[in-house]
Design a protein around this motif. Sequence first.
Motif, mmCIF file in Angstrom:
data_model
loop_
_atom_site.group_PDB
_atom_site.id
_atom_site.type_symbol
_atom_site.label_atom_id
_atom_site.label_comp_id
_atom_site.label_asym_id
_atom_site.label_seq_id
_atom_site.Cartn_x
_atom_site.Cartn_y
_atom_site.Cartn_z
ATOM 1 N N ARG A 1 0.879 -1.277 -0.130
ATOM 2 C CA ARG A 1 0.198 0.039 0.089
ATOM 3 C C ARG A 1 0.812 1.191 0.027
ATOM 4 O O ARG A 1 1.842 1.227 0.626
ATOM 5 N N PHE A 2 0.428 2.382 -0.612
ATOM 6 C CA PHE A 2 1.042 3.631 -0.459
ATOM 7 C C PHE A 2 -0.079 4.666 -0.766
ATOM 8 O O PHE A 2 -1.164 4.435 -1.110
ATOM 9 N N ALA A 3 0.431 6.026 -0.637
ATOM 10 C CA ALA A 3 -0.553 6.976 -0.708
ATOM 11 C C ALA A 3 0.221 7.865 -1.668
ATOM 12 O O ALA A 3 1.272 8.335 -1.858
ATOM 13 N N TYR A 4 -0.740 8.612 -2.549
ATOM 14 C CA TYR A 4 -0.336 9.624 -3.519
ATOM 15 C C TYR A 4 -0.556 11.084 -2.685
ATOM 16 O O TYR A 4 -1.793 11.313 -2.013
ATOM 17 N N THR A 5 0.396 11.872 -3.020
ATOM 18 C CA THR A 5 0.219 13.525 -2.718
ATOM 19 C C THR A 5 0.319 14.176 -3.909
ATOM 20 O O THR A 5 0.554 13.704 -5.084
ATOM 21 N N MET A 6 0.137 15.642 -3.899
ATOM 22 C CA MET A 6 -0.028 16.473 -5.212
ATOM 23 C C MET A 6 1.319 17.209 -5.068
ATOM 24 O O MET A 6 1.926 17.516 -6.369
ATOM 25 N N THR A 7 2.147 17.013 -4.114
ATOM 26 C CA THR A 7 3.529 17.776 -4.117
ATOM 27 C C THR A 7 4.479 17.184 -3.138
ATOM 28 O O THR A 7 4.185 16.478 -2.263
ATOM 29 N N GLU A 8 5.789 17.594 -3.581
ATOM 30 C CA GLU A 8 6.630 16.987 -2.750
ATOM 31 C C GLU A 8 6.841 17.664 -1.254
ATOM 32 O O GLU A 8 7.043 16.759 -0.222
ATOM 33 N N GLN A 9 6.171 18.805 -1.271
ATOM 34 C CA GLN A 9 5.930 19.355 0.167
ATOM 35 C C GLN A 9 4.768 18.720 0.929
ATOM 36 O O GLN A 9 5.045 18.385 2.428
ATOM 37 N N GLN A 10 3.828 18.174 0.429
ATOM 38 C CA GLN A 10 2.816 17.282 1.094
ATOM 39 C C GLN A 10 3.447 15.983 1.618
ATOM 40 O O GLN A 10 3.304 15.632 2.726
ATOM 41 N N ALA A 11 4.161 15.404 0.766
ATOM 42 C CA ALA A 11 4.607 14.107 1.044
ATOM 43 C C ALA A 11 5.734 14.201 2.250
ATOM 44 O O ALA A 11 5.719 13.409 3.094
ATOM 45 N N GLU A 12 6.452 15.340 2.189
ATOM 46 C CA GLU A 12 7.327 15.494 3.511
ATOM 47 C C GLU A 12 6.662 15.693 4.698
ATOM 48 O O GLU A 12 6.913 14.995 6.011
ATOM 49 N N GLU A 13 5.476 16.295 4.662
ATOM 50 C CA GLU A 13 4.562 16.723 5.954
ATOM 51 C C GLU A 13 3.877 15.456 6.350
ATOM 52 O O GLU A 13 3.664 15.017 7.611
ATOM 53 N N TYR A 14 3.413 14.754 5.390
ATOM 54 C CA TYR A 14 2.408 13.620 5.708
ATOM 55 C C TYR A 14 3.254 12.532 6.209
ATOM 56 O O TYR A 14 2.558 11.701 6.915
ATOM 57 N N LYS A 15 4.686 12.451 5.823
ATOM 58 C CA LYS A 15 5.284 11.323 6.266
ATOM 59 C C LYS A 15 5.365 11.348 7.937
ATOM 60 O O LYS A 15 5.188 9.979 8.478
ATOM 61 N N LYS A 16 4.878 12.225 8.689
ATOM 62 C CA LYS A 16 4.927 12.419 10.201
ATOM 63 C C LYS A 16 3.510 11.726 10.605
ATOM 64 O O LYS A 16 3.557 11.542 11.714
ATOM 65 N N TYR A 17 2.645 11.784 9.640
ATOM 66 C CA TYR A 17 1.299 11.374 10.234
ATOM 67 C C TYR A 17 0.761 9.901 9.672
ATOM 68 O O TYR A 17 -0.066 9.286 10.397
ATOM 69 N N PHE A 18 1.462 9.561 8.555
ATOM 70 C CA PHE A 18 0.881 8.371 7.955
ATOM 71 C C PHE A 18 1.898 7.305 7.725
ATOM 72 O O PHE A 18 3.075 7.703 7.266
ATOM 73 N N ASP A 19 1.675 5.886 8.032
ATOM 74 C CA ASP A 19 2.790 5.127 8.173
ATOM 75 C C ASP A 19 2.520 4.599 6.744
ATOM 76 O O ASP A 19 2.184 3.157 6.637
ATOM 77 N N LEU A 20 2.914 5.021 5.663
ATOM 78 C CA LEU A 20 2.692 4.440 4.388
ATOM 79 C C LEU A 20 3.795 5.158 3.659
ATOM 80 O O LEU A 20 4.257 6.580 3.564
ATOM 81 N N PRO A 21 4.339 4.472 2.376
ATOM 82 C CA PRO A 21 5.218 5.280 1.522
ATOM 83 C C PRO A 21 4.126 6.112 0.684
ATOM 84 O O PRO A 21 2.949 5.864 0.470
ATOM 85 N N LEU A 22 4.884 7.404 0.030
ATOM 86 C CA LEU A 22 4.303 8.514 -0.412
ATOM 87 C C LEU A 22 4.986 8.651 -1.636
ATOM 88 O O LEU A 22 6.071 8.823 -1.948
ATOM 89 N N LYS A 23 4.122 8.806 -2.647
ATOM 90 C CA LYS A 23 4.448 9.216 -4.182
ATOM 91 C C LYS A 23 3.314 10.588 -4.507
ATOM 92 O O LYS A 23 2.672 10.691 -4.082
ATOM 93 N N VAL A 24 4.168 11.261 -5.301
ATOM 94 C CA VAL A 24 3.832 12.282 -5.966
ATOM 95 C C VAL A 24 3.013 11.890 -7.074
ATOM 96 O O VAL A 24 3.413 11.347 -8.385
ATOM 97 N N LEU A 25 1.578 12.472 -7.298
ATOM 98 C CA LEU A 25 0.828 12.220 -8.602
ATOM 99 C C LEU A 25 0.768 13.308 -9.342
ATOM 100 O O LEU A 25 0.175 14.256 -8.789
ATOM 101 N N ARG A 26 1.231 13.635 -10.538
ATOM 102 C CA ARG A 26 1.063 14.887 -11.234
ATOM 103 C C ARG A 26 0.046 14.751 -12.212
ATOM 104 O O ARG A 26 -0.405 13.754 -12.905
#
Length: 221
Positions: free
Chosen positions: A1-26
């Motif tokens: 499982r992983f989650a998409y974010t819209m920006t690198e900044q979102q990914a960096e911040e969401y790492k603190k709250y979600f125990d998931l790999p995060l990828k940017v979807l453009r």
Amino acid sequence: RFAYTMTEQQAEEYKKYFDLPLKVLRKGANLRAIPTAKHKEVRLIYAGGIYYGRDLTLKKVADAVRKLREEGEKVELHIYTTSPLKRKMAVQLNDGVASFVHPAVSAVELAQRYAESDIALHVESFQKRNVLLTRLSFSTKIVDCLASGCAVLAICPPINAGWRYLKENDGALCIQNPVDVEEAVRELSTVPEQRRHYKEKAVELLRKNHDECRVKQELME
């Protein structure tokens, strides 16, 4: 499982709250081969919501356009939005001479309006509360601007993720202070070489990071 974010900044911040790999979807897009109507005036275009204080930033652009017209330059600002306008702002943004507010149009018609324009705007508010509310936002309109065939002018606080993306990838003329709006509008409106330069920058970034076929393929994989 992983989650998409819209920006690198979102990914960096969401790492603190979600125990998931995060990828940017453009968002994907392609340059559209749309016949371009010829106009005597240079056209600036903004499409999207004007809430969260964006109307105040657009007023700065409208003021710059009015000043250029007083100096004899043929420049117009066209705004396409569903957002309601307060009476005072309606007077400033829809004077019927330098600045025009239109109802929102379909995606097909909007692509045509972009094709008829010269400068596509991405703006955000500089009011502290709105700056904090929108700092991680990445408007899908940014990609529409890159695909528009226009030079792109981004006017936002530097904390905004969309502005940072355009600045770091050299895809637009990026303004981070409202006092510089008039100079930027003047530069792009009166110097054709600058418009061509930033149009080429937008196309380069679109092809590099937003090719529709590649985005869809990566999503399927």
